[in-house]
Design a protein around this motif. Structure first.
Motif, PDB file in Angstrom:
ATOM      1  N   ARG A 314       0.278  -1.229  -0.095  1.00  0.00           N
ATOM      2  CA  ARG A 314       0.178   0.364   0.384  1.00  0.00           C
ATOM      3  C   ARG A 314       1.049   1.039  -0.079  1.00  0.00           C
ATOM      4  N   LYS A 315       0.624   1.966  -0.857  1.00  0.00           N
ATOM      5  CA  LYS A 315       1.046   3.250  -0.723  1.00  0.00           C
ATOM      6  C   LYS A 315       1.136   4.653   0.218  1.00  0.00           C
ATOM      7  N   PHE A 316      -0.248   3.891   0.896  1.00  0.00           N
ATOM      8  CA  PHE A 316      -0.333   4.312   1.962  1.00  0.00           C
ATOM      9  C   PHE A 316      -1.323   4.148   2.868  1.00  0.00           C
ATOM     10  N   ALA A 317      -1.462   3.832   5.411  1.00  0.00           N
ATOM     11  CA  ALA A 317      -2.033   3.983   5.368  1.00  0.00           C
ATOM     12  C   ALA A 317      -3.588   3.282   5.169  1.00  0.00           C
ATOM     13  N   ILE A 318      -3.899   2.872   4.971  1.00  0.00           N
ATOM     14  CA  ILE A 318      -5.966   2.565   4.894  1.00  0.00           C
ATOM     15  C   ILE A 318      -6.575   1.919   5.627  1.00  0.00           C
ATOM     16  N   LEU A 319      -7.904   2.539   6.015  1.00  0.00           N
ATOM     17  CA  LEU A 319      -8.326   1.016   6.929  1.00  0.00           C
ATOM     18  C   LEU A 319      -8.525  -0.695   6.895  1.00  0.00           C
ATOM     19  N   GLY A 320      -8.804  -0.687   5.760  1.00  0.00           N
ATOM     20  CA  GLY A 320      -8.588  -2.442   5.922  1.00  0.00           C
ATOM     21  C   GLY A 320      -9.947  -2.999   6.205  1.00  0.00           C
ATOM     22  N   THR A 321      -9.373  -4.063   5.842  1.00  0.00           N
ATOM     23  CA  THR A 321     -11.396  -5.088   6.040  1.00  0.00           C
ATOM     24  C   THR A 321     -12.352  -4.389   7.611  1.00  0.00           C
ATOM     25  N   VAL A 322     -13.410  -4.383   7.010  1.00  0.00           N
ATOM     26  CA  VAL A 322     -14.386  -4.131   7.828  1.00  0.00           C
ATOM     27  C   VAL A 322     -16.024  -4.828   7.963  1.00  0.00           C
ATOM     28  N   PRO A 323     -15.515  -6.322   8.582  1.00  0.00           N
ATOM     29  CA  PRO A 323     -17.119  -6.693   8.888  1.00  0.00           C
ATOM     30  C   PRO A 323     -18.256  -6.724   8.330  1.00  0.00           C
ATOM     31  N   ARG A 324     -19.357  -7.148   7.538  1.00  0.00           N
ATOM     32  CA  ARG A 324     -20.495  -6.607   6.976  1.00  0.00           C
ATOM     33  C   ARG A 324     -21.311  -7.614   8.521  1.00  0.00           C
ATOM     34  N   GLY A 325     -22.585  -6.751   9.232  1.00  0.00           N
ATOM     35  CA  GLY A 325     -22.824  -7.022   9.514  1.00  0.00           C
ATOM     36  C   GLY A 325     -23.146  -7.291  11.314  1.00  0.00           C
ATOM     37  N   PHE A 326     -23.635  -7.758  12.269  1.00  0.00           N
ATOM     38  CA  PHE A 326     -23.047  -7.263  13.957  1.00  0.00           C
ATOM     39  C   PHE A 326     -22.441  -8.681  14.216  1.00  0.00           C
ATOM     40  N   GLN A 327     -21.286  -8.528  13.775  1.00  0.00           N
ATOM     41  CA  GLN A 327     -19.962 -10.147  13.923  1.00  0.00           C
ATOM     42  C   GLN A 327     -19.838 -10.145  15.439  1.00  0.00           C
ATOM     43  N   ASN A 328     -19.743  -9.155  16.201  1.00  0.00           N
ATOM     44  CA  ASN A 328     -19.242  -8.905  17.649  1.00  0.00           C
ATOM     45  C   ASN A 328     -20.924  -8.651  18.399  1.00  0.00           C
ATOM     46  N   ALA A 329     -22.155  -9.033  18.184  1.00  0.00           N
ATOM     47  CA  ALA A 329     -22.948  -9.635  19.170  1.00  0.00           C
ATOM     48  C   ALA A 329     -22.742 -10.739  19.487  1.00  0.00           C
ATOM     49  N   ALA A 330     -22.907 -10.155  20.967  1.00  0.00           N
ATOM     50  CA  ALA A 330     -23.118 -11.430  21.861  1.00  0.00           C
ATOM     51  C   ALA A 330     -23.286 -10.634  23.808  1.00  0.00           C
ATOM     52  N   VAL A 331     -23.090 -11.465  24.412  1.00  0.00           N
ATOM     53  CA  VAL A 331     -23.729 -11.254  25.446  1.00  0.00           C
ATOM     54  C   VAL A 331     -22.193 -10.513  26.550  1.00  0.00           C
ATOM     55  N   PRO A 332     -22.027  -9.471  27.283  1.00  0.00           N
ATOM     56  CA  PRO A 332     -20.774  -9.207  27.106  1.00  0.00           C
ATOM     57  C   PRO A 332     -20.128 -10.203  28.524  1.00  0.00           C
ATOM     58  N   THR A 333     -18.830 -10.085  28.606  1.00  0.00           N
ATOM     59  CA  THR A 333     -17.755 -10.533  29.555  1.00  0.00           C
ATOM     60  C   THR A 333     -17.957  -9.625  30.292  1.00  0.00           C
ATOM     61  N   ILE A 334     -18.326  -9.703  31.249  1.00  0.00           N
ATOM     62  CA  ILE A 334     -17.541  -9.059  32.866  1.00  0.00           C
ATOM     63  C   ILE A 334     -17.807  -9.794  34.069  1.00  0.00           C
ATOM     64  N   ASN A 335     -16.395  -9.648  34.199  1.00  0.00           N
ATOM     65  CA  ASN A 335     -15.681 -10.435  35.807  1.00  0.00           C
ATOM     66  C   ASN A 335     -14.848  -9.087  36.887  1.00  0.00           C
ATOM     67  N   SER A 336     -14.891  -9.857  37.413  1.00  0.00           N
ATOM     68  CA  SER A 336     -14.035  -9.043  38.582  1.00  0.00           C
ATOM     69  C   SER A 336     -12.533  -8.385  37.837  1.00  0.00           C
ATOM     70  N   SER A 337     -12.000  -9.429  37.470  1.00  0.00           N
ATOM     71  CA  SER A 337     -10.504  -9.551  36.670  1.00  0.00           C
ATOM     72  C   SER A 337     -10.973  -8.019  35.727  1.00  0.00           C
ATOM     73  N   ILE A 338     -11.589  -8.155  34.690  1.00  0.00           N
ATOM     74  CA  ILE A 338     -12.028  -7.858  33.930  1.00  0.00           C
ATOM     75  C   ILE A 338     -12.207  -6.157  34.992  1.00  0.00           C
ATOM     76  N   ILE A 339     -12.807  -5.670  35.165  1.00  0.00           N
ATOM     77  CA  ILE A 339     -12.908  -4.476  36.198  1.00  0.00           C
ATOM     78  C   ILE A 339     -12.175  -4.004  36.786  1.00  0.00           C
ATOM     79  N   LYS A 340     -11.382  -4.723  37.196  1.00  0.00           N
ATOM     80  CA  LYS A 340     -10.190  -4.567  38.589  1.00  0.00           C
ATOM     81  C   LYS A 340      -8.936  -3.723  37.087  1.00  0.00           C
ATOM     82  N   THR A 341      -8.781  -3.682  35.733  1.00  0.00           N
ATOM     83  CA  THR A 341      -7.814  -3.808  34.503  1.00  0.00           C
ATOM     84  C   THR A 341      -8.665  -1.548  34.618  1.00  0.00           C
ATOM     85  N   PHE A 342      -9.835  -1.360  34.446  1.00  0.00           N
ATOM     86  CA  PHE A 342     -10.447  -0.246  34.775  1.00  0.00           C
ATOM     87  C   PHE A 342     -10.790   0.523  35.861  1.00  0.00           C
TER      88      PHE A 342
END
Length: 827
Positions: A314-342
């Protein structure tokens, strides 16, 4: 009754004085009490508020809960009135915002260290959910630059400690935690807490964040790599200057795109000024400049990179592949280890989500003449961030730039968000192939162009300086901390300094002694009398009592009044003291120390022989030197104190106890007399209860048993009905109209016929006379006089004038008794 008896028995056993400082030494006053009365007025005894009454006022009732549930969904208030004209306005605004939010959301996702599709998910859920809970028609919820930057910081921090957790999982968990907290605050209707954040703090936060984000996007704009753009702003500037020679082809795309965005906006603004009738057209052209720029440079990128799709070619940086539709639809993951990080970033995240959204909503509500409900807006933000992560969204809030576009586009209702959601949904499913070729440098140009409007202009800062120079210092403190540290620290700095300034003002509040000044209302050289009408004669300095009234000004003219005016002392030995900024435990000592010190300077002891021997004097009042006599004969003795409570809403135990201590101190100073305390302009029933429980509000008991005989109660009364009542005035206007109609019909009949029937004339005259004899014209006027404040609290006054009148009357009354030698207590 049984409960009351039990309570009195317990109080007696525990030594509780239920009638503390009761002036009569008997039970509470009841209707018909003869000690305080006004012969020509109906009596009125003010009831004290009770604890049960307070509990009832804060306890939700059945109708209140139904109203609360109904107000949770504001769309039900207007959806039944929806019409085609509203739909047209919402279509135009929704499509316009959709064309802007698609490129912006992908750019902001890069700020959040996420793939571009997560920005689209956040935009879709934000505009789709918000309209159900919205009290603002203009707000557009979605990814914003500042929140995306904070999310990116959280993602980077989490990646350092937990590299196995995907970035979008961290971002979604942050959205849910922050959304749940904000939603709870909104549901319990505590939205007013955002008012603790001052405009100076918000402006500093927006300005510092805009500078931080703009500088952070310069490396991507120029194609410079090799250092982190997440460091402090000044470090990023230094690194940019060090590595400027390593700029790539990205600079050609990014700089020209940024120039093109500003050029189109400038030309459209110029065209709107030159051709006002085409202003709407130029507005839409300016609004679509972002979408047009993205499409233009995407076309250029496709032409350059269509045969160089691999990352190395590539001659310059471009966005790249963007998946079609809601590929990341799911029940969010939440636990104490994740909450501690932020966990440490949660307060900053909540503050950013709130202040940006609420500030924008309030601003556009005032511009477009509607009022938002901050608590309900919190519910909207909270629910959006609670549900959004189920489709892969990260924290979202109100966007300033898109809200401004939506407002100018002529949005009619919050339903425009549904139209925008449809546009974003089409982009998610129909345009991913086009997104592949979007240059990253152009997205950086879009971000810089968008956040540039968040920087506070110099003229606004100058206006801040004119209003309050101290808050300009707070503003620059927040900006500098943001630049040299981080956005989060800048937020904390401005909020902490603002709260500290607020507490400082409360702690060091300065009360003022005020004096009496006689004034007139004058227009030109004519006086306006007490009912607002012009007097025929001009102002006459020789007759100053015409249409005059008394006001009370500070002796030192701290309010900016004319220093040539010298307020008069209200009466020898009577002082009027005005609280300036509330009266509570932080400032009670300062107020009363100032008051007591001034009184001691301007008065003398009532009993000059209170210290018969030198050794009886206290160490802090040693008196004159040996051989000299204490001369204070020119000073009056202390008689009464009038406190102006107009700026006081609540008092507390500490402040009331300070008043009791000062009252006892001044009673000893004025011994064998007692100092009368008159309190004016009390605006809160609980404040009256607190003061009355401490013995204020009625005459101070004396030892001779003749206190009530020596006391002269003076009350303010008001007239119910009569010629000056509102009902009489309305009747007056109606009768005048009817008289005019009758006379008009009579004149018409006189024109049509020469002879008039005597009976008709008689009927007309009788009708007019009936009107003239009505209540509004003075015939048969009936009125009733009632007291304004309760007879059981004669020293609580409606204003300073009535307080001063009462104080003077009773000082003179007591003086008469003492001159006659009646009722004078023994020393």
């Amino acid at each position: 009754m049984a409960t009351s008896k039990i309570g009195h028995t317990l109080a007696k056993g525990l030594g509780i004085k239920l009638n503390y400082r009761n002036p009569q030494g008997t039970d509470a006053l009841s209707r018909g009490e003869s000690l305080y009365s006004v012969s020509s007025a109906d009596s009125f005894l003010e009831e004290e508020p009770t604890t049960w009454e307070w509990i009832q006022s804060i306890t939700p009732s059945g109708p209140g809960m139904l109203r609360w549930a109904y107000n949770l969904f504001p769309f039900t208030h207007w959806i039944g009135h929806y019409n085609l004209q509203w739909l047209y306005g919402d279509l135009v605004a929704g499509i316009t915002v959709g064309a802007v939010v698609v490129p912006q959301s992908m750019a902001y996702a890069k700020l959040a260290e996420l793939d571009p599709q997560f920005g689209l998910y956040s935009s879709f859920m934000g505009v789709l959910i918000y309209w159900f809970f919205a009290t603002s028609k203009d707000i557009t919820i979605g990814p914003v630059a500042v929140m995306s930057t904070i999310t990116g910081n959280v993602v980077n921090k989490a990646h350092d400690t937990n590299p196995d957790i995907p970035a979008h999982v961290i971002a979604s968990a942050l959205a849910i935690i922050a959304g749940a907290i904000i939603c709870f605050i909104g549901l319990v209707r505590l939205g007013r807490i955002v008012d603790f954040i001052s405009l100076a703090a918000i402006s500093a936060f927006m300005t510092g964040s805009a500078i931080n984000i703009s500088v952070g996007q310069v490396p991507a704009l120029m194609g410079i790599t090799g250092f982190s753009n997440r460091e402090s702003t000044y470090k990023v500037v230094i690194n940019i200057l060090k590595h400027l020679g390593r700029s790539q082809n990205d600079a050609a795309m990014g700089l020209t795109a940024l120039f093109f965005l500003y050029l189109v906006r400038s030309l459209c603004n110029l065209g709107a000024r030159r051709i006002p009738q085409r202003a709407k057209t130029f507005f839409f052209l300016s609004t679509l400049r972002t979408a047009f720029t993205i499409l233009l440079y995407t076309l250029i990128s496709w032409l350059v990179n269509r045969h160089h799709r691999s990352q190395k070619q590539r001659k310059f940086a471009i966005l790249g592949t963007v998946p079609r539709g809601f590929q990341n639809a799911a029940v969010p993951t939440i636990n104490s280890s994740i909450i501690k990080t932020f966990a440490s970033e949660i307060p900053a995240s909540i503050i950013v989500l709130l202040i940006e959204h609420i500030a924008i909503a309030k601003s556009f509500g005032r511009v477009n003449n509607y009022t938002i409900d901050p608590s309900q807006e919190m519910v909207a933000i909270g629910v959006t961030n609670l549900l959004g992560p189920f489709l892969g969204a990260y924290p979202a809030t109100g966007s300033f730039s898109r809200t401004a576009i939506k407002s100018k586009a002529g949005v009619r209702t919050p339903f425009a968000g549904v139209i925008t959601a449809i546009v974003v949904l089409l982009a998610i499913y129909a345009l991913p192939a086009v997104f592949f070729y979007i240059p990253n440098s152009v997205l950086s140009a879009v971000i810089i162009h968008a956040v540039g409007d968040l920087i506070t202009p110099p003229n606004t800062i100058y206006q801040f300086w004119r209003v309050n120079p101290l808050e300009v210092i707070i503003f620059f403190a927040g900006v500098f901390v943001t630049i040299f540290s981080s956005i989060e620290n800048g937020i904390y700095t401005t909020i902490c300094i603002s709260v500290a300034v607020l507490l400082f003002r409360v702690l060091f509040a300065q009360g003022r002694f005020v004096g009496k000044v006689k004034v007139h209302s004058v227009v030109g050289d004519h006086i306006i009398d007490e009912v607002g009408k012009f007097r025929d004669k001009p102002f006459d300095a020789q007759d100053p009592d015409k249409a005059a009234r008394n006001i009370f000004l500070p002796f030192e003219h701290g309010d900016g009044s004319n220093p040539q005016i010298e307020p008069q002392s209200p009466y020898p030995g009577i002082f009027i003291y005005r609280f300036s900024e509330g009266y509570n435990y932080p400032n009670a000592n300062r107020y009363l120390d100032h008051m007591v010190a001034t009184i001691f300077k301007q008065t003398r002891r009532t009993n000059a022989q209170s210290y018969p021997r030198l050794g009886d004097r206290p160490w802090n009042d040693p008196g004159p030197r040996r051989g000299r006599v204490e001369e204070h004969s020119d000073k009056p003795t202390l008689k009464a104190i009038i406190l102006d409570f107009s700026s006081v809403n609540n008092v507390d135990i500490t402040s009331v106890q300070h008043l009791i201590d000062v009252r006892n101190q001044l009673d000893r100073y004025a011994s064998p007399d007692k100092v009368d305390w008159h309190l004016a302009c009390i605006n809160n029933r609980w404040t009256k209860r607190a003061l009355a429980s401490a013995g204020f509000g009625f005459p101070t008991p004396v030892n001779d048993g003749n206190m009530m005989e020596r006391w002269k109660p003076i009350f303010s009364v008001a007239e119910l009905g009569g010629q000056d009542s509102a009902a009489a005035a309305a009747q007056d206007r109606e009768n005048a109209r009817r008289v005019k109609d009758v006379e008009g019909r009579k004149a018409s009949r006189d024109t049509d016929t020469v002879g008039q029937d005597e009976s008709a004339s008689s009927d007309s005259n009788e009708f007019v006379q009936t009107i003239v004899d009505s209540k509004a014209y003075g015939g048969g006027v009936t009125s009733r006089v009632v007291v304004v404040h309760g007879l059981n609290r004669p020293l609580f006054h409606i204003d300073l004038t009535s307080a001063l009148q009462s104080a003077i009357a009773n000082v003179e009354r007591i003086g008469e008794y003492e001159a006659k030698g009646v009722g004078t207590p023994a020393p």
